[in-house]
Design a protein around this motif. Structure first.
Motif, PDB file in Angstrom:
ATOM      1  N   ASN A 247      25.646  35.377  46.913  1.00  0.00           N
ATOM      2  CA  ASN A 247      26.054  35.789  45.577  1.00  0.00           C
ATOM      3  C   ASN A 247      27.567  35.825  45.486  1.00  0.00           C
ATOM      4  O   ASN A 247      28.230  36.575  46.214  1.00  0.00           O
ATOM      5  N   LEU A 248      28.132  35.005  44.592  1.00  0.00           N
ATOM      6  CA  LEU A 248      29.585  34.901  44.455  1.00  0.00           C
ATOM      7  C   LEU A 248      30.192  36.204  43.948  1.00  0.00           C
ATOM      8  O   LEU A 248      31.296  36.583  44.344  1.00  0.00           O
ATOM      9  N   GLN A 249      29.492  36.882  43.063  1.00  0.00           N
ATOM     10  CA  GLN A 249      30.006  38.140  42.531  1.00  0.00           C
ATOM     11  C   GLN A 249      30.191  39.177  43.637  1.00  0.00           C
ATOM     12  O   GLN A 249      31.177  39.915  43.642  1.00  0.00           O
ATOM     13  N   ASN A 250      29.269  39.216  44.585  1.00  0.00           N
ATOM     14  CA  ASN A 250      29.392  40.154  45.695  1.00  0.00           C
ATOM     15  C   ASN A 250      30.501  39.731  46.655  1.00  0.00           C
ATOM     16  O   ASN A 250      31.208  40.581  47.197  1.00  0.00           O
ATOM     17  N   LEU A 251      30.647  38.423  46.866  1.00  0.00           N
ATOM     18  CA  LEU A 251      31.672  37.937  47.789  1.00  0.00           C
ATOM     19  C   LEU A 251      33.076  38.260  47.297  1.00  0.00           C
ATOM     20  O   LEU A 251      33.956  38.616  48.072  1.00  0.00           O
ATOM     21  N   LEU A 252      33.292  38.132  45.990  1.00  0.00           N
ATOM     22  CA  LEU A 252      34.645  38.275  45.426  1.00  0.00           C
ATOM     23  C   LEU A 252      34.788  39.492  44.515  1.00  0.00           C
ATOM     24  O   LEU A 252      35.857  39.674  43.913  1.00  0.00           O
ATOM     25  N   GLU A 253      33.739  40.300  44.401  1.00  0.00           N
ATOM     26  CA  GLU A 253      33.762  41.471  43.517  1.00  0.00           C
ATOM     27  C   GLU A 253      34.108  41.057  42.088  1.00  0.00           C
ATOM     28  O   GLU A 253      35.021  41.593  41.454  1.00  0.00           O
ATOM     29  N   HIS A 269      42.656  40.006  42.711  1.00  0.00           N
ATOM     30  CA  HIS A 269      43.268  39.993  44.042  1.00  0.00           C
ATOM     31  C   HIS A 269      42.173  39.910  45.106  1.00  0.00           C
ATOM     32  O   HIS A 269      41.123  40.547  44.983  1.00  0.00           O
ATOM     33  N   TYR A 270      42.460  39.116  46.133  1.00  0.00           N
ATOM     34  CA  TYR A 270      41.516  39.003  47.248  1.00  0.00           C
ATOM     35  C   TYR A 270      42.288  38.551  48.490  1.00  0.00           C
ATOM     36  O   TYR A 270      42.990  37.531  48.460  1.00  0.00           O
ATOM     37  N   LYS A 271      42.198  39.345  49.549  1.00  0.00           N
ATOM     38  CA  LYS A 271      42.859  39.038  50.829  1.00  0.00           C
ATOM     39  C   LYS A 271      44.343  38.731  50.643  1.00  0.00           C
ATOM     40  O   LYS A 271      44.847  37.690  51.090  1.00  0.00           O
ATOM     41  N   TYR A 295      35.653  27.994  38.475  1.00  0.00           N
ATOM     42  CA  TYR A 295      36.841  27.295  38.990  1.00  0.00           C
ATOM     43  C   TYR A 295      37.883  28.355  39.347  1.00  0.00           C
ATOM     44  O   TYR A 295      38.311  29.134  38.492  1.00  0.00           O
ATOM     45  N   ILE A 296      38.272  28.403  40.613  1.00  0.00           N
ATOM     46  CA  ILE A 296      39.183  29.450  41.099  1.00  0.00           C
ATOM     47  C   ILE A 296      40.427  28.802  41.713  1.00  0.00           C
ATOM     48  O   ILE A 296      40.324  27.927  42.581  1.00  0.00           O
ATOM     49  N   ILE A 297      41.593  29.248  41.251  1.00  0.00           N
ATOM     50  CA  ILE A 297      42.867  28.698  41.716  1.00  0.00           C
ATOM     51  C   ILE A 297      43.681  29.815  42.361  1.00  0.00           C
ATOM     52  O   ILE A 297      43.784  30.920  41.809  1.00  0.00           O
ATOM     53  N   ASP A 298      44.269  29.525  43.508  1.00  0.00           N
ATOM     54  CA  ASP A 298      45.186  30.464  44.156  1.00  0.00           C
ATOM     55  C   ASP A 298      46.555  30.352  43.476  1.00  0.00           C
ATOM     56  O   ASP A 298      47.225  29.329  43.572  1.00  0.00           O
TER      57      ASP A 298
END
Length: 542
Positions: A247-253, A269-271, A295-298
């Motif tokens: 589950n992506l929602q759990n992985l990235l909150e 924010h993540y890591k 779609y997620i961009i750093d």
């Protein structure tokens, strides 16, 4: 009577009006014709089934050849395709009957294949003489082929190639055979056209999948519950594990995807990184959402650059203000310093007056140094790197803000050894880091109700991984930072201060400056006990 009825019945069933003598021979011929018709239908059916994806054109030709050979004397079958006004050999069966190499291009002049294409008619050609008129004759002579049937392949009123059928016997194909081969060529044309269309779809799919895999940003396809159905290589690499089905929602909150009904945007924010998330719902024909593209961009580096630009703009404004202040204050300061020096040299005043004049001169000198340090610190010219002692940067900053801290009853303790190695860099930029860290320490102390507010500024040298570093530590006994927020403190625009009091740029800019100097910043903090920030820069060893 019975015999006549039987003959009449057989005639009606078979179409053969026979006498007793010829009955069996005519029936045998009829059976052979029926077998041939069945085999022709089987071949046509074979080609129709060959339109499926798995079978190649080579396989299709070999299957057709082996079946036709059972009821028509043929020794070779080949296919030439027409593309971009060019005709080239694409397939031949059997393999040992290849004369021209695969890919050979046929010229328009003196070509049987081209004659068939230009006339849009099938050509039945027999090699009865040794003279060579057409390009293809040399090939057929060398292979022992004596009869050639050439049929243009037409699909959607456009020529796509020619089918060539060769036999080592000098025979004439019957009308039934010609009709069969025409039907066969029509089916082959449809098959080839479908193969081409399918290949385009495959190529397009492959191109999309390769693009999907190659994109450096993270791409996910999820169901409405956030379960990952598909992801690209960057996503797998980012999590360093197999994440399909998780589950992506759990992985990235992340927020609940089920409530997203239109294009969605969020930053999170993540890591110790800042990311930009865009979610695009996918709907069916009834406009019901059944999936999402995420779609997620750093954007960490992007935000750092923006933060540095903002900070640089602020410093540029401070520089302009400081220059104006310096211009306005330098003239009266010069008069104050000059007149006080003259009065001191005269020496006719009493002791009390001399003390007052000395105080005036010392304070005037201090004002001049503060203005000069402010100008030096805020100067936005192209930074040049040179050797300097980090203790000098500390003293420059404390000259500017030291009195403010004293008025707030904050004690600054210094432990700055004189025998430190120099570092290579820009003293104004390192001063900016020190100023940011001291201001953060001041704010942390103001948030905590304690009588003794202390900031310890300490410099030293350490050796790590066989490399010498100069370390400047700024430690306070303020409110500290909660453990779950430590990983976010260097993110641009992240702040724990009240709205309007902090921008969240100071530590981000400071870390960027340290990294440009091949250094880094470390942090240790305990909530409600205090924080320690350490600037580590490579020592310049002689």
């Amino acid at each position: 009577m019975v015999l006549k009825e039987r003959e009449s019945l057989i005639g009606k069933l078979t179409g053969i009006q026979s006498s007793k003598k010829s009955y069996y021979s005519e029936l045998k011929v009829m059976v052979e014709e029926l077998k041939k018709k069945n085999m022709q239908l089987e071949v046509i059916n074979e080609v129709t089934q060959s339109i499926n994806i798995e079978m190649s054109i080579d396989e299709m030709l070999s299957n057709i050849f082996e079946k036709i050979k059972a009821f028509i004397a043929i020794d070779r079958i080949s296919l030439a395709l027409y593309e971009n006004n060019e005709l080239f050999l694409s397939n031949v069966y059997p393999i040992d009957s290849i004369h021209f190499p695969i890919g050979h291009q046929f010229q328009k002049e003196n070509s049987l294949y081209w004659n068939s294409i230009l006339s849009l008619e099938k050509v039945l050609f027999k090699l009865e003489s040794e003279s060579l008129t057409y390009e293809e004759e040399a090939a057929y002579h060398s292979l022992g082929i004596k009869s050639i049937l050439i049929i243009p392949l037409v699909s959607k009123k456009a020529v796509i190639g020619v089918l060539s059928i060769g036999s080592k016997e000098l025979n004439h194909f019957s009308e039934s055979d010609l009709s069969f081969f025409q039907q066969l060529s029509n089916q082959i044309a449809v098959c080839i056209e479908n193969v081409k269309l399918y290949q385009k779809v495959l190529d397009s799919k492959k191109e999309w999948e390769e693009t999907f895999r190659a994109v450096s940003d993270l791409i996910f396809v999820t169901d409405t519950n956030g379960t990952i159905l598909k992801c690209n290589n960057s996503a797998n690499k980012f999590f360093d594990s197999y994440i399909i089905g998780q589950n992506l929602q759990n992985l990235l909150e992340l927020p609940d995807l089920a409530i997203i009904e239109e294009n969605y945007y969020q930053e999170f924010h993540y890591k110790q990184h800042l990311f930009e998330l865009r979610a695009y719902p996918i709907t069916n024909k009834n406009y019901q959402i059944y999936s999402y593209i995420i779609y997620i961009i750093d954007i960490t580096e992007k935000r750092k650059m923006e933060a540095q630009l903002i900070q640089s703009g602020k410093l540029a404004a401070i520089g302009e203000i400081a220059a104006g202040i310096a211009h306005e204050l330098n003239n009266p300061l010069t008069a104050i310093l000059g007149n006080s020096q003259l009065l001191l040299r005269v020496g006719k005043s009493d002791e009390r007056t001399n003390k007052l004049l000395s105080d005036i001169y010392v304070c005037g000198k201090r004002c001049k140094n503060i203005i000069q340090n402010l100008l030096t610190f805020s100067r936005q010219d192209e930074y040049s790197f040179e050797d300097f002692c980090i203790n000098e940067a500390v003293e420059q900053v404390l000259d500017i803000i030291g009195d403010q801290f004293n008025k707030l009853n904050i004690t600054i303790k210094k432990d700055l050894p004189k025998n430190l190695h120099c570092v290579q860099g820009n003293i104004q930029q390192i001063g900016q880091i020190i100023l940011n860290l001291l201001i953060n320490a001041k704010d942390a102390l103001e948030e905590k109700d304690t009588e003794q507010k202390v900031i310890l500024v300490e410099s030293k040298e350490v050796i790590e991984n066989e490399k010498k570093w100069v370390v400047l530590s700024i430690k306070d006994n303020g409110c500290g930072i909660p453990n779950h927020r430590l990983q976010d403190v260097f993110n641009p625009f992240f702040t724990t201060k009240e709205p309007g009091k902090g921008t969240g740029l100071g530590l981000s800019v400071s870390l960027g400056i340290a990294e440009k100097h091949n250094g880094f910043i470390e942090i240790d903090s305990t909530y409600m006990e205090g924080s320690e920030f350490r600037i580590k820069l490579p020592a310049k060893c002689q």
